[in-house]
Design a protein around this motif. Structure first.
Motif, PDB file in Angstrom:
ATOM      1  N   LYS A  74       0.836  -1.212   0.000  1.00  0.00           N
ATOM      2  CA  LYS A  74       0.000   0.000   0.000  1.00  0.00           C
ATOM      3  C   LYS A  74       0.869   1.260   0.000  1.00  0.00           C
ATOM      4  O   LYS A  74       0.577   2.228  -0.705  1.00  0.00           O
ATOM      5  CB  LYS A  74      -0.923   0.011   1.212  1.00  0.00           C
ATOM      6  N   HIS A  75       1.940   1.229   0.787  1.00  0.00           N
ATOM      7  CA  HIS A  75       2.823   2.399   0.848  1.00  0.00           C
ATOM      8  C   HIS A  75       3.525   2.626  -0.487  1.00  0.00           C
ATOM      9  O   HIS A  75       3.621   3.771  -0.958  1.00  0.00           O
ATOM     10  CB  HIS A  75       3.842   2.224   1.973  1.00  0.00           C
ATOM     11  N   ILE A  76       3.999   1.558  -1.099  1.00  0.00           N
ATOM     12  CA  ILE A  76       4.663   1.696  -2.397  1.00  0.00           C
ATOM     13  C   ILE A  76       3.655   2.136  -3.458  1.00  0.00           C
ATOM     14  O   ILE A  76       3.969   2.963  -4.321  1.00  0.00           O
ATOM     15  CB  ILE A  76       5.364   0.381  -2.791  1.00  0.00           C
ATOM     16  N   MET A  77       2.432   1.612  -3.404  1.00  0.00           N
ATOM     17  CA  MET A  77       1.391   2.018  -4.356  1.00  0.00           C
ATOM     18  C   MET A  77       1.086   3.510  -4.230  1.00  0.00           C
ATOM     19  O   MET A  77       0.918   4.206  -5.238  1.00  0.00           O
ATOM     20  CB  MET A  77       0.107   1.220  -4.117  1.00  0.00           C
ATOM     21  N   SER A  78       1.031   3.997  -2.996  1.00  0.00           N
ATOM     22  CA  SER A  78       0.701   5.408  -2.798  1.00  0.00           C
ATOM     23  C   SER A  78       1.794   6.328  -3.328  1.00  0.00           C
ATOM     24  O   SER A  78       1.504   7.430  -3.784  1.00  0.00           O
ATOM     25  CB  SER A  78       0.444   5.699  -1.322  1.00  0.00           C
ATOM     26  N   ARG A  79       3.022   5.853  -3.278  1.00  0.00           N
ATOM     27  CA  ARG A  79       4.143   6.671  -3.742  1.00  0.00           C
ATOM     28  C   ARG A  79       4.490   6.400  -5.200  1.00  0.00           C
ATOM     29  O   ARG A  79       5.151   7.224  -5.841  1.00  0.00           O
ATOM     30  CB  ARG A  79       5.381   6.397  -2.888  1.00  0.00           C
ATOM     31  N   ASP A  85      16.120   3.267   1.222  1.00  0.00           N
ATOM     32  CA  ASP A  85      16.359   4.051   2.438  1.00  0.00           C
ATOM     33  C   ASP A  85      15.066   4.680   2.959  1.00  0.00           C
ATOM     34  O   ASP A  85      14.805   4.678   4.170  1.00  0.00           O
ATOM     35  CB  ASP A  85      17.401   5.136   2.171  1.00  0.00           C
ATOM     36  N   GLU A  86      14.264   5.225   2.051  1.00  0.00           N
ATOM     37  CA  GLU A  86      13.000   5.824   2.461  1.00  0.00           C
ATOM     38  C   GLU A  86      12.053   4.776   3.032  1.00  0.00           C
ATOM     39  O   GLU A  86      11.356   5.022   4.021  1.00  0.00           O
ATOM     40  CB  GLU A  86      12.331   6.529   1.277  1.00  0.00           C
ATOM     41  N   LEU A  87      12.041   3.590   2.409  1.00  0.00           N
ATOM     42  CA  LEU A  87      11.173   2.517   2.885  1.00  0.00           C
ATOM     43  C   LEU A  87      11.595   2.043   4.274  1.00  0.00           C
ATOM     44  O   LEU A  87      10.757   1.817   5.145  1.00  0.00           O
ATOM     45  CB  LEU A  87      11.186   1.342   1.904  1.00  0.00           C
TER      46      LEU A  87
END
Length: 130
Positions: A74-79, A85-87
């Motif tokens: 979900k986090h990767i989809m939103s971005r 590093d950010e993850l």
């Protein structure tokens, strides 16, 4: 007993042993078995704590990983795409372990949901696959 006498007895014992002596049992095996202590017998009967924790962790890990996989996806989809590093910084704020995040990433790449790429700076990024 002198060294020479011991050697002679050892040589006699070694020469008289037959190939099938293990079938009938010998005094040497009886002596070796009688030397086992009660402590050794206990350790063979009781499972070690390490083995028990490994069994528990094997059964508990898949349920936890799937929840983490969903949140990471979900986090990767939103971005759209995110650097490693950010993850990891995001995961740290959420209280996840690095190993759990890496397992989730490997599972998602195996399923084809995300891809690993290198950006212009040479950093690893994760890209959502539609």
């Amino acid at each position: 007993m002198s060294r020479k006498a011991r050697r002679k007895e050892e040589e006699k014992g070694a020469g008289s042993a037959s190939i099938t002596s293990f079938l009938y049992g010998t005094e040497e095996t009886a002596k070796a078995e009688s030397k086992t202590t009660a402590k050794e017998k206990e350790t063979t009967q009781m499972p070690r704590a390490e083995e028990v924790t490994k069994e528990v962790s094997k059964t508990a890990t898949p349920a936890i990983t799937t929840g983490i996989e969903d949140e990471v996806l979900k986090h990767i989809m939103s971005r759209g795409s995110i650097t490693k590093d950010e993850l990891m910084a995001w995961a740290k704020t959420r209280g996840y372990k690095v190993a759990d995040i890496l397992r989730a990433i490997e599972a998602l790449t195996g399923k084809g949901r995300i891809k690993k790429r290198l950006n212009d700076k040479g950093n690893l990024i994760y890209v959502y696959v539609k």
